[in-house]
Design an enzyme around this catalytic site. Structure first.
Site, PDB file in Angstrom:
ATOM      1  N   GLN A 164       1.035  -1.219  -0.009  1.00 29.75           N
ATOM      2  CA  GLN A 164      -0.185  -0.001  -0.114  1.00 29.75           C
ATOM      3  C   GLN A 164       0.840   1.144  -0.059  1.00 29.75           C
ATOM      4  O   GLN A 164       1.786   1.282   0.715  1.00 29.75           O
ATOM      5  CB  GLN A 164      -0.865  -0.097   1.210  1.00 29.75           C
ATOM      6  CG  GLN A 164      -2.146  -0.814   1.303  1.00 29.75           C
ATOM      7  CD  GLN A 164      -2.768  -0.784   2.614  1.00 29.75           C
ATOM      8  OE1 GLN A 164      -2.976  -1.962   3.285  1.00 29.75           O
ATOM      9  NE2 GLN A 164      -3.535   0.375   2.666  1.00 29.75           N
TER      10      GLN A 164
ATOM     11  N   SER B  37       4.579  -1.316   4.426  1.00 26.98           N
ATOM     12  CA  SER B  37       5.152  -2.457   4.874  1.00 26.98           C
ATOM     13  C   SER B  37       5.442  -3.172   3.613  1.00 26.98           C
ATOM     14  O   SER B  37       4.589  -3.572   2.796  1.00 26.98           O
ATOM     15  CB  SER B  37       3.919  -3.142   5.528  1.00 26.98           C
ATOM     16  OG  SER B  37       3.461  -2.605   6.798  1.00 26.98           O
TER      17      SER B  37
ATOM     18  N   GLU C 272      -8.919  -4.367   5.383  1.00 20.12           N
ATOM     19  CA  GLU C 272      -7.728  -4.324   6.277  1.00 20.12           C
ATOM     20  C   GLU C 272      -8.559  -4.704   7.762  1.00 20.12           C
ATOM     21  O   GLU C 272      -7.861  -5.356   8.717  1.00 20.12           O
ATOM     22  CB  GLU C 272      -7.083  -2.943   6.344  1.00 20.12           C
ATOM     23  CG  GLU C 272      -5.806  -3.043   7.381  1.00 20.12           C
ATOM     24  CD  GLU C 272      -5.191  -1.571   7.132  1.00 20.12           C
ATOM     25  OE1 GLU C 272      -3.859  -1.818   7.183  1.00 20.12           O
ATOM     26  OE2 GLU C 272      -5.513  -0.663   7.172  1.00 20.12           O
TER      27      GLU C 272
END
Length: 411
Positions: A140, A175, A258
């Site tokens: 992301q 991440s 998420e």
């Protein structure tokens, strides 16, 4: 949705167990210590190998028919409901399958379903299968140094030049970006409308000229996050995901996915069983105050499991759990912090100084990392706002920028 031809849960569990029990890769851990890290504390070489191993497992699982269980057969799935996915997840945990790296989770459970919702036929044909089996990995590219909790304030710009877009800006806290092939990116394409309306989403290859990825060293020691710089990065309009100006809808969908997986089921950080074992091995289990902490941790663990099971049952019936995901994340974060408080009390100095005592100093990875999940995936305050507005029906917080264009807002 299951059909009359779908296997029963018992039949499926037997088949899944038979396959998983014989296909989980055996890993030589070289005597590695207990792993209770919230965020990976590995050097680049070992984390890259971890990502490779987990992606390979996802590919094997998908090829065997145990991936994308809840997706329709038309989209490359098995057309089964949430209960079947829970069986596989439980078996993966039981047999210590290589799961848990956030980049693979983001690719398979966040980006892939977002592409399914918003992608063109061409994007689905070219990208969806690769994202589903993790042969292509996608991070992301949402948060920025000045746009975290207030994501809609993002300043990365994309200007149109014919059939292309030229993107410049900076993203942060991405991440696994250093191991990813793609980035799901939000950029501002119209600064003269209200901030939520002027955003467009793109799927950007991270080897595109002008993209630079820099890992960020965390206080726990690892570098699982990265910041990404974009300097006049040119992409085709075919890289756009969704309509121009509809990036906020894309973002909400991704963030909704998420919240659905932010319940601790991925085995992040230490567990109730590991804390109990630590208390017993250290002799602290006889301390009445420690026993009270252990009781609270056990209670939270059971309540989290029951909540996750209830959510899974609702999803299997086609019910959208929606903002309930925010409740689950707050529950999970509270559990992680309760665990951190307990091990801090049990270990004392052994937590901050490596005395050589097995299974002690390593808990610092949990204690330091648990703080981060009060921010990651939406801060606790954001989750409470979502709960207040969407579940309790409370009025939204006052906003000074309501109705103003992004360019008019003072920064």
């Amino acid at each position: 949705m299951t059909t009359d031809t779908s296997p029963t849960l018992d039949e499926f569990e037997r088949a899944a167990r038979a396959w998983i029990s014989t296909h989980v890769p055996q890993v030589d851990d070289d005597g590695a210590d207990l792993d209770v890290a919230v965020f990976k504390n590995l050097d680049e070489k070992h984390e890259r190998e971890l990502v490779r191993r987990e992606a390979a497992w996802q590919q094997s699982k998908t090829a065997a028919g145990f991936g994308a269980l809840g997706w329709s057969t038309a989209d490359g799935g098995q057309g089964l409901d949430q209960r079947y996915e829970t069986i596989v997840a439980d078996l993966e945990h039981e047999y210590s399958a290589p799961v848990g790296h956030e980049l693979v989770m983001v690719t398979v459970k966040l980006v892939a379903p977002t592409v399914r919702l918003f992608g063109t036929d061409r994007q689905k044909e070219e990208l969806l299968s690769g994202f589903l089996d993790a042969s292509e990995l996608c991070c992301q590219l949402f948060s920025e140094p000045g746009a975290g909790s207030d994501l809609a304030s993002l300043a990365t710009r994309a200007r149109r030049e014919g059939d292309s877009w030229v993107i410049s800006g900076q993203k942060i806290w991405s991440s696994g970006a250093q191991f990813a092939d793609w980035g799901l990116l939000l950029a501002r394409t119209d600064p003269d409308v209200v901030k939520h309306a002027g955003i467009t989403a793109f799927l950007v290859r991270l080897d595109t000229p002008g993209v630079q990825v820099r890992p960020i060293r965390q206080m726990s020691g690892g570098s699982s996050f990265a910041e990404v710089f974009l300097d006049e990065v040119r992409v085709s309009d075919q890289a756009r995901l969704g309509a121009v100006g509809d990036g906020w809808s894309v973002a909400l969908a991704t963030l909704g996915f998420e919240r659905e997986v932010s319940d601790g089921s991925a085995g992040v950080g230490g567990s109730w069983e590991q804390v109990r074992d630590l208390a017993e091995s250290s002799g602290a289990g006889s301390d009445p105050l420690v026993r009270q902490r252990l009781a609270r941790i056990y209670t939270r663990t059971v309540l989290n499991d029951l909540s996750a099971a209830a959510d899974a049952a609702r999803r299997s019936e086609g019910v959208d759990v929606g903002a309930t995901g925010s409740l689950r994340k707050l529950q999970w974060v509270a559990l992680m912090r309760e665990i951190a408080d307990a091990v801090t009390e049990v270990l004392g100095d052994s937590l901050v100084a490596d005395t050589g005592r097995p299974g002690s100093y390593v808990w610092g990875d949990h204690v330091l990392g648990s703080i981060g999940y009060s921010v990651a995936g939406g801060t606790d305050e954001v989750q409470r706002n979502i709960i207040g507005e969407r579940i309790l029906g409370l009025p939204s917080e006052p906003r000074t920028d309501r109705g103003a264009s992004w360019s008019e807002v003072r920064r």
